[in-house]
Design an enzyme around this catalytic site. Structure first.
Site, short mmCIF file in Angstrom:
data_model
loop_
_atom_site.label_atom_id
_atom_site.label_comp_id
_atom_site.label_asym_id
_atom_site.label_seq_id
_atom_site.Cartn_x
_atom_site.Cartn_y
_atom_site.Cartn_z
N GLN A 254 0.82 -1.20 0.00
CA GLN A 254 0.00 0.00 0.00
C GLN A 254 0.85 1.26 0.00
OE1 GLN A 254 -2.56 -2.15 3.36
NE2 GLN A 254 -3.29 -0.07 3.03
N THR B 27 -3.57 11.47 10.30
CA THR B 27 -3.23 12.26 11.49
C THR B 27 -1.80 12.77 11.42
OG1 THR B 27 -2.82 10.16 12.63
CG2 THR B 27 -4.94 11.21 13.01
N GLU C 85 -12.96 3.25 5.46
CA GLU C 85 -12.87 2.91 6.87
C GLU C 85 -14.14 3.16 7.68
OE1 GLU C 85 -8.29 3.33 8.18
OE2 GLU C 85 -9.25 5.20 7.62
N ARG D 58 -5.30 8.20 17.09
CA ARG D 58 -6.61 8.14 16.45
C ARG D 58 -7.64 7.47 17.37
NH1 ARG D 58 -9.12 8.75 11.26
NH2 ARG D 58 -7.19 9.48 10.31
N ARG E 89 -7.64 -1.28 8.97
CA ARG E 89 -8.83 -0.51 8.61
C ARG E 89 -9.46 0.18 9.84
NH1 ARG E 89 -13.15 -3.35 4.59
NH2 ARG E 89 -13.95 -1.48 3.59
#
Length: 797
Positions: free
Chosen positions: A219, A464, A735, A332, A364
């Site tokens: 990714q 973030t 998500e 998060r 996720r």
């Protein structure tokens, strides 16, 4: 007169301008790889043709959770015919630590083992089985050390990968002390294996100039490029990463795809031969990290109506043995510990616990789910304490008007559509009628009990780590009108390439099929951010739109000059260009522009505006916007066995102005089921030596078709554009719907609570496996017996 100057009738041109493309934005265009995937024609890394002299690599893993390496002897490896090389940390040419943001992830262990399954050495041979046998023949000797295997142990010992962090609004201690009611408790939230269908894999080919071409299932191509270059001690520009598609990622290939790529690159460098490293399923599950398990504690004050007045939470994430992305992940969790609710005076503290297990990583939701579930657990408990309907208590605590519209990290909730979404779903799901029917059913059913829960989701969209909120794209238009599209995002089945191609098709008003999407490649779009944080379409779609609009503006300016019209006279419609009173096929117009020396290629770039976060002050706007959703779930449990079944699920989800409704609904359905799996069947078990025991599908159960809701209804919110300037005012979808699965957990607890006439909340850790459900049922039955003891004569009998 040439073809491109032929005039269409006024009626034809008028009709053309009324027609819309059926493959542009807002249409349910089929996934660009769907036919290839279902037919088996889609090419993944392991499907690529073998190179001549290609080597296959197997990594020997540690059999201790914490130990010093006293001896590694690879000489026995060479006794196997076909072995080309056996490498240890000493053989790495460049850096030896591939930690994502901080050190802590050695490519191969140098002297100290930090978890059971950590790679110690790697053997490359002509085939995978020979490499495995040879690697297992190496001599490895240890001096065992005491491991830390639980979050509680890490908390007691202050054993952290980084310092705790706190969000604070108001005086939570005073609010708790003066509260009319107060509850406290703790809960374990389990981790989750990514279980992508394609395990970690990389294939590397040396180039003539000392570089590497790397085919990686990742990714994060730029991160792999950087780390491969660093372990080989060569410039980044000598490493090319090619990534056409992944067989699933879910965050597990954001940082941890780098290990196999770097090991394969070292082997290729040292041997001069192509090398491939593919992790078998068991090795993949033992070697790589998972979703962070959390141990969360809470202390909450509330009034007689159930409104929260003060709250303190301690969120302790099990980070495993190294930092990886844990700082951002625990952050998060803290950001989302409010979910959709105003928590009053609140103090939220996040702990990054270090344990001797594989380094946990992105998954996720990126820590959001582990925080977001907390207010749902708390509000259920408040409702049981006060004898109220949990939905009533949830609606009471939603973010609202001035004074109740600011999060505990001081971001305003500016576009809160949840009150109307909950009202919509409450009515469309027949919530109140079904709750009455369920209560009646439970009263008359001694063994089977039903549960119902309606829970909301508010999820912040953006990385973030602010610097990651950027993307690039590249577009070429060829002289036949066909378009080449490349962008920095990666396709892992979520439909990103399809959406970005639709955006480009919409800008040029051409058919989707005229656009060729090519593999993500670091030589085409450099310095890419990972495809994560639900930002793939937001970032890369905007970058592609920027590139398309740059080319389109050149074409408009050319047409205005060439045909002596104004720029307002030039319009793109339905595979044609309308130039005042002339109509030209798009391909003819492009060829004309080429002959007039107009550039038909452009890069594009986008950075997300408005976002910032001051960590010292623990306040800011870390998210560009919020995505919302709500789910109403009904379950039935068997109180004799703890088994359960999902009967019906109603979902209403907000994606802004959908780029592709069919793909978005698919993402909502898939995310929901994966979220339900996290909280029900997917249990990770380690033994007391730190070895993962659930290291394959025989012991680790992901949801199957029989775990799907019997009645599954999904709707997207209509006529509600994103107020922010996202691409065509859409919202992220990857998500946020994952957390809709929390409604299943709450519904199971609701069914258990019915045993006690809904007067207390069951003690239930996640995942709610049948065993845990049965234990919670038995605990509730025991509480009932103690609350309503049998008459003395009956006890005697």
């Amino acid at each position: 007169m040439s073809d491109h100057k032929k005039k269409a009738s006024y009626e034809e041109m008028l009709e053309l301008t009324k027609q819309d493309l059926n493959t542009g934005v807002g249409r349910s265009v089929k996934h660009e790889s769907a036919a290839k995937q279902v037919s088996g024609e889609a090419i993944y890394v392991d499907d690529r043709l073998e190179f001549p002299n290609q080597l296959h690599i197997y990594a020997r893993m540690s059999e201790k959770a914490h130990a010093r390496i006293t001896r590694i002897d690879t000489s026995p490896c060479y006794e196997f015919p076909g072995v080309a090389i056996a490498i240890t940390a000493e053989d790495i040419p460049g850096i030896k630590d591939i930690g994502a943001l901080k050190p802590g992830d050695p490519l191969l262990v140098e002297d100290r083992v930090e978890y059971y399954g950590q790679p110690l050495l790697a053997v490359a041979a002509n085939d995978h089985e020979t490499a495995r046998k040879a690697a297992m023949a190496a001599i490895v000797e240890y001096e065992e050390l005491e491991p830390v295997l639980s979050v509680e142990q890490a908390l007691r010992n202050n054993h952290f990968v980084s310092d705790p962090h706190t969000h604070q609004r108001g005086d939570s201690a005073a609010a708790l002390a003066s509260a009319q009611h107060r509850i406290s408790g703790s809960v374990h939230i389990g981790g989750q294996e990514h279980f992508y269908l394609e395990t970690q894999i990389s294939s590397v080919v040396p180039t003539e100039d000392g570089g590497m071409i790397v085919y990686s299932s990742t990714q994060n191509p730029t991160e792999v490029q950087k780390l491969v270059a660093e372990v080989l001690d060569i410039p980044f520009n000598k490493v090319q990463i090619d990534m056409r598609r992944m067989g699933g990622g879910f965050g597990g290939k954001e940082t941890q795809a780098a290990g196999p790529a770097c090991i394969a690159a070292v082997v290729a460098k040292l041997t001069g031969r192509p090398a491939k490293m593919r992790l078998p399923r068991m090795e993949d599950m033992m070697m790589t990290g998972k979703r962070h398990p959390f141990f969360n504690q809470y202390d909450v004050g509330f009034d007689d109506n159930g409104m929260i007045t003060g709250c303190e939470m301690k969120l302790a994430g099990n980070c495993g043995n190294s930092p990886d992305l844990s700082d951002s992940i625990v952050d998060r969790a803290m950001f989302h510990s409010d979910n959709s609710y105003y928590l009053g005076d609140a103090t939220i503290t996040g702990y990054r616990c270090k344990t001797n297990t594989a380094s946990n990583t992105a998954y996720r939701g990126f820590g959001g789910p582990q925080g977001l579930i907390m207010p749902e657990i708390i509000l259920d408990e408040i409702a049981r304490t006060l004898g109220k309907d949990p939905l009533e208590v949830r609606k009471l605590n939603l973010y609202g008007d001035e004074g109740r519209d600011t999060t505990h990290y001081y971001q305003k909730v500016e576009d809160n559509v949840l009150p109307e979404m909950l009202a919509d779903l409450e009515q469309s799901s027949d919530y109140h009628q079904r709750r009455r029917e369920i209560k009646a059913y439970n009263a008359s059913s001694p063994f089977l009990k039903k549960g119902l829960a309606l829970t909301p989701v508010k999820f912040g969209i953006s990385f973030t780590a602010t610097f990651l909120n950027q993307a690039g794209a590249l577009i070429h238009i060829y002289t036949d009108g066909s378009i080449h599209l490349n962008h920095g995002g990666t396709e892992m089945g979520q439909g990103l390439n399809t959406k970005v191609a639709q955006i480009v098709a919409e800008e040029f008003q051409v058919d989707f099929n005229s656009i060729q999407i090519t593999a993500t490649n670091t030589e085409k779009v450099p310095n890419t951010s990972p495809t994560a944080a639900s930002s793939g379409a937001d970032l890369n779609g905007k970058a592609a739109q920027n590139a398309a609009r740059t080319i389109k503006q050149r074409l408009v300016e050319f047409a205005a000059r060439h045909f002596n019209v104004t720029e307002e006279d030039v319009e793109f419609h339905n595979n044609h260009v309308l130039i005042r009173d002339q109509l030209m096929p798009f391909a003819d117009f492009i060829q004309l522009a080429y002959f007039n020396q107009i550039s038909l290629s452009s890069t594009g770039f986008y950075r997300t505006p408005k976002i910032f976060y001051d960590r010292e002050k623990a306040r800011g706007r870390p998210f560009y916007y919020f995505a919302y959703g709500a789910a109403c779930s009904e379950v039935v449990i068997d109180t004799l066995t703890g088994e359960y079944k999902i009967l019906r699920v109603d979902i209403l989800h907000d994606v802004g102005a959908s780029l592709n409704p069919a793909i978005d609904i698919g993402q909502v359905e898939g995310a929901f089921v994966q979220g339900a799996g996290w909280l029900t069947t997917e249990e990770l078990v380690w033994n007391d030596q730190g070895r993962l025991m659930t290291s394959g599908p025989a012991g680790y159960k992901i949801p199957a078709i029989t775990d799907m809701p019997i009645d599954f209804r999904v709707r997207l919110v209509e006529n509600r554009k994103n107020r922010e300037d996202t691409v065509f005012h859409s919202k992220a979808v990857g998500e946020p719907p994952f957390m809709l699965g929390i409604s299943i957990f709450c519904a199971i607890k609701d069914a258990i609570a019915s045993i006690g006439d809904y007067r207390s909340s069951p003690a239930l850790d996640a995942p709610a496996t049948p065993e845990r459900v049965l234990w919670a049922v038995q605990d509730m039955q025991q509480r009932q017996t103690q609350h309503n003891p049998a008459p003395a004569a009956e006890i005697t009998t």
